[in-house]
Design a protein around this motif. Sequence first.
Motif, PDB file in Angstrom:
ATOM      1  N   ASP A 282       0.867  -1.170   0.000  1.00 52.93           N
ATOM      2  CA  ASP A 282       0.000   0.000   0.000  1.00 52.93           C
ATOM      3  C   ASP A 282       0.910   1.227   0.000  1.00 52.93           C
ATOM      4  OD1 ASP A 282      -1.532   2.235   0.764  1.00 52.93           O
ATOM      5  OD2 ASP A 282      -2.953   1.014   1.875  1.00 52.93           O
ATOM      6  N   ASP A 284       0.348   4.424  -0.013  1.00 51.05           N
ATOM      7  CA  ASP A 284      -0.012   5.483   0.935  1.00 51.05           C
ATOM      8  C   ASP A 284       0.484   5.139   2.332  1.00 51.05           C
ATOM      9  OD1 ASP A 284      -1.276   7.018  -1.022  1.00 51.05           O
ATOM     10  OD2 ASP A 284      -3.182   5.974  -0.745  1.00 51.05           O
ATOM     11  N   GLN A 285       0.373   3.860   2.698  1.00 51.45           N
ATOM     12  CA  GLN A 285       0.872   3.431   3.998  1.00 51.45           C
ATOM     13  C   GLN A 285       2.393   3.533   4.053  1.00 51.45           C
ATOM     14  OE1 GLN A 285      -1.139   2.530   6.707  1.00 51.45           O
ATOM     15  NE2 GLN A 285       0.830   2.788   7.752  1.00 51.45           N
ATOM     16  N   VAL A 287       4.226   5.667   2.446  1.00 52.16           N
ATOM     17  CA  VAL A 287       4.539   7.085   2.615  1.00 52.16           C
ATOM     18  C   VAL A 287       4.323   7.497   4.064  1.00 52.16           C
ATOM     19  CG1 VAL A 287       3.824   9.435   2.015  1.00 52.16           C
ATOM     20  CG2 VAL A 287       4.080   7.712   0.219  1.00 52.16           C
ATOM     21  N   SER A 288       3.196   7.062   4.629  1.00 54.46           N
ATOM     22  CA  SER A 288       2.886   7.388   6.022  1.00 54.46           C
ATOM     23  C   SER A 288       3.940   6.841   6.980  1.00 54.46           C
ATOM     24  CB  SER A 288       1.504   6.841   6.397  1.00 54.46           C
ATOM     25  OG  SER A 288       1.188   7.113   7.746  1.00 54.46           O
ATOM     26  N   GLN A 294       7.097  10.795  -0.718  1.00 53.72           N
ATOM     27  CA  GLN A 294       5.866  11.172  -1.399  1.00 53.72           C
ATOM     28  C   GLN A 294       6.149  11.851  -2.735  1.00 53.72           C
ATOM     29  OE1 GLN A 294       3.202  14.249   0.321  1.00 53.72           O
ATOM     30  NE2 GLN A 294       1.632  12.653   0.279  1.00 53.72           N
TER      31      GLN A 294
END
Length: 445
Positions: A282, A284-285, A287-288, A294
């Motif tokens: 994932d 987005d995960q 990046v988090s 990003q």
Amino acid sequence: MISGQPFRIIVVDDDKAMRLSLVELLEAAGWEVSALARAEKTQDLAADFMPDVILSDVRMPGMTGTELLASLDKSTSPPVVLISAHGDIPMAVNAMQSGAYSFVEKPYEPRRLLTILRHAAEQNRMQKTNERLQERLIQLSGLDRLLLGQTEAVRNLRTDIIDFATLDTPIMVQGETGTGKELVARALHDLGPDPAAPFLALNCAALSPDTFEVEMFGKHGESDGRLLAASGGTLFLDEICSAPLAVQAKLLRIIEDKQVLPIGGTEPVPVNLRFLSATNEDVDQAVSDGRLRQDLLFRLNTVVLNIPALRNRRDDVMLLAAHFLDEFASVYEIDRQALSNEDTAALLAHDWPGNVRELRNVCERRILLARRGGGSIAEALRTDQLDDVPETLREAVAAFERELIGKAIKAHKGRMDAAAEALGIGRRTLNEKIVKLGLNKDALL
């Protein structure tokens, strides 16, 4: 009309006078017309008549025109133009929202009606032509063999690959382990403008910040580096989320500047690369969690292709299994293995966490078990079934030669000249191999 063939239309209207009037108008304009008084028979007629457009009254006994519109498969049916003597703005809006191509009020203006119908028919024919060309291109490119499957998700993926292959834009391929991300990346490259150009695949998890510049940028006056050698082609960044952050910063600079500075050099050297990337995570995960920059993600995911997991395309499991079994039966030169009811049940019951790669491996194990006289899909799913398979290449080749020669001697009932000819070797070579492999000719017969 286009393609040199008259347009075809089905006219549906319960008013006989209106129906005949529409037929007369359309035939005078060169259309092939089939008319119905009831909408219920439209789909059956369309299957044989293959119209380019359907013109239907709205208010009719039984099935109405709007109900006919709702009953049609939007992906395969021709455009529908609705016509009504009771039309108003809300009805027209509702018809268009429901998927109608257009809405015409009675009494109609003949020239305007013919223009609307012609545009609808032309659009339908162009769409069908594009679909046929696209399917032909998929066949010619081999995508129908590389990405086997008939489920909608796989068909859409093949279409997307064809559509995006010629675009010089970064593409990110997302999918679980074993779904075929590199296969998709290579297809995008092979169908691109220059399939003969280099395809450089990098395992991002194995990239080291300490050696990245030397390996990729090269040394001034000594070596060009891998990126310069691949210039003009494709750079495939596999498992991009696993790249060290220091390497990600260097990759970002390459994408932005389109140049590299060799070690010891003073002038940057331009590189022309198409960037493809892949991940099973994932993003987005990632990046988090701080594992993926990003700004790098935004540079790489201009287009995203998602590969479905095998458990989400179960209708393809049997097709894929049959293909892999045939492939490995040919590789290992044994008879094609038919799937039993128990095999089918095992294939459909398994969740395939390893996706297509796991299925392929299971089918290979099934064939290897069959070479030894038994086996089933259920047994092949157990990875401990092949513990006694030779571990070294030399042992495996010897075992393979021993079996082939034994089969040839049996098939030709001990006639050594015939067996040697069937194996494609000389009689003397056959004799030497029999001695070397410890085969007992008499025991084989």
